[in-house]
Design a protein around this motif. Structure first.
Motif, PDB file in Angstrom:
ATOM      1  N   TYR A 100      -2.683  12.882  -1.653  1.00 31.57           N
ATOM      2  CA  TYR A 100      -3.828  13.334  -2.435  1.00 31.57           C
ATOM      3  C   TYR A 100      -4.962  13.896  -1.583  1.00 31.57           C
ATOM      4  N   PHE A 101      -5.152  13.350  -0.379  1.00 36.74           N
ATOM      5  CA  PHE A 101      -6.344  13.710   0.390  1.00 36.74           C
ATOM      6  C   PHE A 101      -6.056  14.327   1.756  1.00 36.74           C
ATOM      7  N   GLY A 102      -4.853  14.191   2.271  1.00 34.84           N
ATOM      8  CA  GLY A 102      -4.574  14.695   3.608  1.00 34.84           C
ATOM      9  C   GLY A 102      -4.793  13.601   4.636  1.00 34.84           C
ATOM     10  N   THR A 112      -5.216   6.981  -9.865  1.00 36.82           N
ATOM     11  CA  THR A 112      -4.923   6.533  -8.503  1.00 36.82           C
ATOM     12  C   THR A 112      -5.874   7.168  -7.503  1.00 36.82           C
ATOM     13  N   LYS A 113      -6.132   8.457  -7.662  1.00 37.59           N
ATOM     14  CA  LYS A 113      -7.075   9.138  -6.768  1.00 37.59           C
ATOM     15  C   LYS A 113      -8.457   8.512  -6.863  1.00 37.59           C
ATOM     16  N   ALA A 114      -8.863   8.167  -8.084  1.00 39.32           N
ATOM     17  CA  ALA A 114     -10.180   7.553  -8.269  1.00 39.32           C
ATOM     18  C   ALA A 114     -10.242   6.184  -7.594  1.00 39.32           C
ATOM     19  N   LEU A 115      -9.167   5.404  -7.714  1.00 38.33           N
ATOM     20  CA  LEU A 115      -9.119   4.100  -7.056  1.00 38.33           C
ATOM     21  C   LEU A 115      -9.182   4.247  -5.539  1.00 38.33           C
ATOM     22  N   LEU A 116      -8.438   5.205  -5.014  1.00 38.05           N
ATOM     23  CA  LEU A 116      -8.447   5.439  -3.571  1.00 38.05           C
ATOM     24  C   LEU A 116      -9.818   5.909  -3.099  1.00 38.05           C
ATOM     25  N   ALA A 140      -2.811   0.613  -3.812  1.00 34.28           N
ATOM     26  CA  ALA A 140      -1.963   1.802  -3.911  1.00 34.28           C
ATOM     27  C   ALA A 140      -1.126   1.955  -2.648  1.00 34.28           C
ATOM     28  N   ASN A 141      -0.084   2.748  -2.760  1.00 34.40           N
ATOM     29  CA  ASN A 141       0.772   3.044  -1.615  1.00 34.40           C
ATOM     30  C   ASN A 141       0.020   3.940  -0.636  1.00 34.40           C
ATOM     31  N   LYS A 142       0.077   3.597   0.642  1.00 35.08           N
ATOM     32  CA  LYS A 142      -0.625   4.379   1.660  1.00 35.08           C
ATOM     33  C   LYS A 142      -0.176   5.839   1.659  1.00 35.08           C
ATOM     34  N   ARG A 143       1.073   6.069   1.350  1.00 36.89           N
ATOM     35  CA  ARG A 143       1.598   7.435   1.348  1.00 36.89           C
ATOM     36  C   ARG A 143       0.840   8.316   0.361  1.00 36.89           C
TER      37      ARG A 143
END
Length: 207
Positions: free
Chosen positions: A57-59, A18-22, A49-52
């Motif tokens: 993950y990133f702040g 998910t982090k990679a996709l974001l 992905a969910n905006k939350r």
């Protein structure tokens, strides 16, 4: 619980995936709109992905932009080495990389316009490059009448000269919107050869 209910329940997604996709979605969004114009909603939608999760993950958006910049630095350092201070090899690799990854150039431009101070990763990466050039100068493989940082900066800009050239200049040279795909590709090959000849002439030791 029925089988149909279980099938409808979304499967948990791997956090790293998910982090990679974001991160990929954020790279595309920032490259297109810059940090000020980028929208968290669009990034989440691009990633599916969910905006939350983006905030988890990133702040905030600024931290996400910093993560994109760090990711780009890592990718460029891996794809565009500076072996033994060889500026011609560096110029060829960087030209090819930026041509194949136009988002990298746009992220770098937005980074310059929208954020003031360099990150620790940027400082480290540029220090490594300048140190490599300085070693090559001391060993007599590069001209030493120009400070290492200046020589590297000049070569860096030469590698981008055609890719950031004004549209009118590209048009009159046969690489504008009206050019065929074959003509545009040939013009890029010609410029690559000219760029490398310029770097070689610029960087070679003076007798």
């Amino acid at each position: 619980m029925s089988e149909s209910t279980a099938e409808r329940r979304p499967r948990p997604r791997n956090a790293q995936a998910t982090k990679a996709l974001l991160l990929r979605a954020a790279t595309a969004e920032f490259a297109e709109h810059g940090m000020a114009g980028a929208r968290i909603d669009r990034i989440a939608e691009r990633a599916g992905a969910n905006k939350r999760l983006l905030y988890v993950y990133f702040g905030d958006k600024s931290a996400l932009f910093d993560a994109v910049v760090r990711d780009q630095i890592t990718a460029v350092m891996e794809a565009v080495p500076l072996p033994g201070g060889d500026l011609c090899a560096f110029a060829a690799a960087r030209y090819d990389y930026v041509l194949a990854n136009p988002e990298a150039g746009r992220i770098a431009a937005w980074r310059t316009f929208e954020q003031a101070g360099p990150t620790a990763e940027e400082l480290e990466s540029f220090q490594e490059r300048v140190d490599a050039v300085a070693r090559a100068q001391r060993e007599g493989r590069l001209r030493d009448d120009i400070p290492a940082a200046d020589l590297f900066a000049i070569v860096l800009r030469v590698t981008e000269s055609w890719l950031s050239a004004p549209p009118a200049l590209r048009e009159v040279s046969g690489d504008g919107p009206s050019a065929s795909a074959e003509a545009a590709a040939e013009r890029l090959r010609e410029h690559r050869a000219a760029m490398l000849a310029a770097v070689r002439s610029l960087a070679e030791p003076r007798s």
